[in-house]
Design a protein around this motif. Structure first.
Motif, PDB file in Angstrom:
ATOM      1  N   TYR A   1       0.813  -1.214   0.000  1.00  0.00           N
ATOM      2  CA  TYR A   1       0.000   0.000   0.000  1.00  0.00           C
ATOM      3  C   TYR A   1       0.852   1.274   0.000  1.00  0.00           C
ATOM      4  N   CYS A   2       2.149   1.127  -0.111  1.00  0.00           N
ATOM      5  CA  CYS A   2       3.027   2.300  -0.083  1.00  0.00           C
ATOM      6  C   CYS A   2       2.790   3.216  -1.279  1.00  0.00           C
ATOM      7  N   GLU A   3       2.683   2.655  -2.449  1.00  0.00           N
ATOM      8  CA  GLU A   3       2.491   3.479  -3.643  1.00  0.00           C
ATOM      9  C   GLU A   3       1.132   4.172  -3.618  1.00  0.00           C
ATOM     10  N   ALA A   4       0.073   3.460  -3.164  1.00  0.00           N
ATOM     11  CA  ALA A   4      -1.252   4.075  -3.077  1.00  0.00           C
ATOM     12  C   ALA A   4      -1.253   5.217  -2.068  1.00  0.00           C
ATOM     13  N   TYR A   5      -0.547   5.038  -0.958  1.00  0.00           N
ATOM     14  CA  TYR A   5      -0.474   6.098   0.056  1.00  0.00           C
ATOM     15  C   TYR A   5       0.341   7.278  -0.454  1.00  0.00           C
ATOM     16  N   ALA A   6       1.371   6.994  -1.237  1.00  0.00           N
ATOM     17  CA  ALA A   6       2.187   8.078  -1.793  1.00  0.00           C
ATOM     18  C   ALA A   6       1.368   8.940  -2.746  1.00  0.00           C
ATOM     19  N   LYS A   7       0.429   8.338  -3.480  1.00  0.00           N
ATOM     20  CA  LYS A   7      -0.429   9.087  -4.413  1.00  0.00           C
ATOM     21  C   LYS A   7      -1.571   9.783  -3.697  1.00  0.00           C
ATOM     22  N   ASP A   8      -2.096   9.148  -2.634  1.00  0.00           N
ATOM     23  CA  ASP A   8      -3.258   9.690  -1.913  1.00  0.00           C
ATOM     24  C   ASP A   8      -2.998   9.572  -0.412  1.00  0.00           C
ATOM     25  N   ARG A   9      -2.685  10.701   0.226  1.00  0.00           N
ATOM     26  CA  ARG A   9      -2.391  10.690   1.666  1.00  0.00           C
ATOM     27  C   ARG A   9      -3.621  10.373   2.500  1.00  0.00           C
ATOM     28  N   GLY A  10      -4.777  10.401   1.913  1.00  0.00           N
ATOM     29  CA  GLY A  10      -6.003  10.032   2.618  1.00  0.00           C
ATOM     30  C   GLY A  10      -6.363   8.566   2.475  1.00  0.00           C
ATOM     31  N   PHE A  11      -5.539   7.822   1.723  1.00  0.00           N
ATOM     32  CA  PHE A  11      -5.819   6.402   1.491  1.00  0.00           C
ATOM     33  C   PHE A  11      -5.799   5.627   2.821  1.00  0.00           C
TER      34      PHE A  11
ATOM     35  N   ASP B   1     -10.336  11.335   1.047  1.00  0.00           N
ATOM     36  CA  ASP B   1     -10.449  12.230  -0.094  1.00  0.00           C
ATOM     37  C   ASP B   1     -11.720  11.881  -0.883  1.00  0.00           C
ATOM     38  N   LYS B   2     -12.659  12.817  -0.954  1.00  0.00           N
ATOM     39  CA  LYS B   2     -13.942  12.556  -1.615  1.00  0.00           C
ATOM     40  C   LYS B   2     -13.786  12.300  -3.112  1.00  0.00           C
ATOM     41  N   LYS B   3     -12.693  12.788  -3.706  1.00  0.00           N
ATOM     42  CA  LYS B   3     -12.490  12.630  -5.138  1.00  0.00           C
ATOM     43  C   LYS B   3     -12.119  11.190  -5.497  1.00  0.00           C
ATOM     44  N   THR B   4     -11.417  10.536  -4.636  1.00  0.00           N
ATOM     45  CA  THR B   4     -10.935   9.185  -4.951  1.00  0.00           C
ATOM     46  C   THR B   4     -11.683   8.094  -4.192  1.00  0.00           C
ATOM     47  N   ALA B   5     -12.393   8.468  -3.136  1.00  0.00           N
ATOM     48  CA  ALA B   5     -12.980   7.460  -2.250  1.00  0.00           C
ATOM     49  C   ALA B   5     -14.215   6.808  -2.847  1.00  0.00           C
ATOM     50  N   GLN B   6     -14.291   5.494  -2.715  1.00  0.00           N
ATOM     51  CA  GLN B   6     -15.527   4.740  -2.948  1.00  0.00           C
ATOM     52  C   GLN B   6     -16.243   4.521  -1.622  1.00  0.00           C
TER      53      GLN B   6
END
Length: 393
Positions: free
Chosen positions: A167-177, A195-200
């Motif tokens: 999950y390191c790469e996903a967290y690097a792209k989205d700090r709200g992941f 993040d409302k833009k990326t969240a499901q």
């Protein structure tokens, strides 16, 4: 020689004394004839005395010295001689070939010492396995840390301690992941983020995956998963999977559904009050008791579960078809160990709905006088009393 002359004189005197004794005896006993005196050779003469040992300095030995020496010799001879008593020897028992010799007590003690000091085989195997596990785990952690350091240099960012490598790469792209959410046995995963833009599945206000919190809340779209259909009635709950999986930044967590209820999002729909369904943080003991009481009156059915102080709670909400601006809320608690399915679900005959619902069905609201409650949570400085402004509705 002078000694020989003295010896002859002693023998002559002895002969003379013997002759006088013989004459006296013949005179006293008349009937018996006296033995003839002309036959002296028939009498037994005393054995000649052995000559004394010559002195070392050829000193003259007097007759008086002989008795003294004899006395000294007699004294030496009279000393008792100590005789050592021999201990009776024990006869060894004769054993036949078929008989086995019994081990001695010392041998038994030695054998017991060897048995007691030896490490049992199962314990030895367990110890070896434990050491091997520690070595493997240490190697895994070292490799993992090296991989994370490499990703930090590559992504030019720092990761929270304990984050999963995948999950390191996903967290690097989205700090709200925050991870992925899965309902029941479904293969579909909903991405959880603040993040409302990326969240499901939206991680709601106040919920933080980097903090150790007792309560967290997530909102999902009805299009992504229909919670109301899955857990809206007691019958549906009993037939459902009841299991929700949350793959967080730090590992997999499994949750069980324990309650479901409806709530309003507009305060005017319930006499100026909206229940804080998106709870977060760690509640005080008193606040947790009040939360359980409120939950008991609002839930659609009783599952026999209550939230405990040691529980980790995940609240999931979605849009509702019951009333406009209503939300359907599911309360889940983390399961540690194997989860067992529950068929227990008793319908609540007196559900605490918002006021607008009672108005629709033309029924009296028995909870009209219920007070407005907001949780009190623990902070670094002590406690904090939350208000309506601290929640997303």
């Amino acid at each position: 020689m002078e000694f020989d002359l003295e010896l002859e004189e002693i023998l002559a005197s002895l002969k003379k004394e013997n002759g006088e004794k013989a004459t006296g005896e013949s005179a006293e006993s008349a009937p018996e004839p006296a033995p003839p005196q002309n036959e002296p050779e028939q009498r037994e003469e005393p054995a000649p005395l052995a000559p004394p040992k010559p002195l070392a300095r050829e000193e003259k030995q007097t007759p008086a010295a002989a008795p003294n020496r004899e006395k000294k010799e007699n004294v030496k001879k009279e000393k008792p001689v100590k005789v050592k008593k021999e201990k009776p020897k024990k006869e060894k028992p004769v054993r036949t070939k078929t008989e086995k010799a019994k081990p001695s007590k010392a041998a038994k003690d030695k054998r017991n010492v060897r048995i007691n000091t030896a490490v049992p085989l199962p314990m030895l195997i367990t110890l070896i396995a434990l050491v091997a596990g520690i070595v493997v785990f240490g190697g895994f952690m070292l490799s993992r840390n090296m991989r994370i350091k490499s990703l930090e240099r590559q992504c030019q960012t720092s990761f929270p301690a304990g984050i999963a490598v995948e999950y390191c790469e996903a967290y690097a792209k989205d700090r709200g992941f925050a991870g992925y959410l899965t309902f029941g046995g479904s293969d579909r995963q909903l991405l959880v983020s603040s993040d409302k833009k990326t969240a499901q599945a939206l991680l709601q206000k106040g919920s933080d995956m980097l903090l150790d919190q007792q309560f967290r809340s997530v909102a999902v779209s009805k299009e992504d998963f229909d919670l109301e259909k899955q857990y809206g009635t007691a019958e549906a709950y009993a037939a459902s999977d009841q299991r929700i999986t949350f793959d967080t930044l730090f590992g997999k967590e499994t949750y069980r559904v324990i309650a479901a209820y409806y709530t309003n999002t507009k305060p005017e729909d319930d006499n100026g009050y909206a229940f804080p369904y998106s709870v977060y943080g760690t509640m005080t003991v008193d606040s947790l008791k009040e939360y359980n009481n409120r939950l008991q009156s609002r839930r659609l059915y009783d599952t026999g579960f209550r939230v405990k102080e040691e529980d980790k709670v995940l609240t999931i909400s979605t849009e509702s078809n019951l009333m406009p601006a209503f939300r359907f809320v599911v309360v889940t608690v983390q399961v540690r160990g194997k989860m067992q399915h529950s068929d227990y679900a008793v319908v609540n005959e007196k559900v605490h709905y918002p006021q607008v619902y009672f108005d629709k069905i033309h029924a009296d609201n028995i909870y009209f006088l219920a007070g407005k409650w907001y949780p009190e949570i623990l902070t670094e400085d002590g406690t904090k009393q939350l208000t309506a402004a601290d929640f997303d509705y």
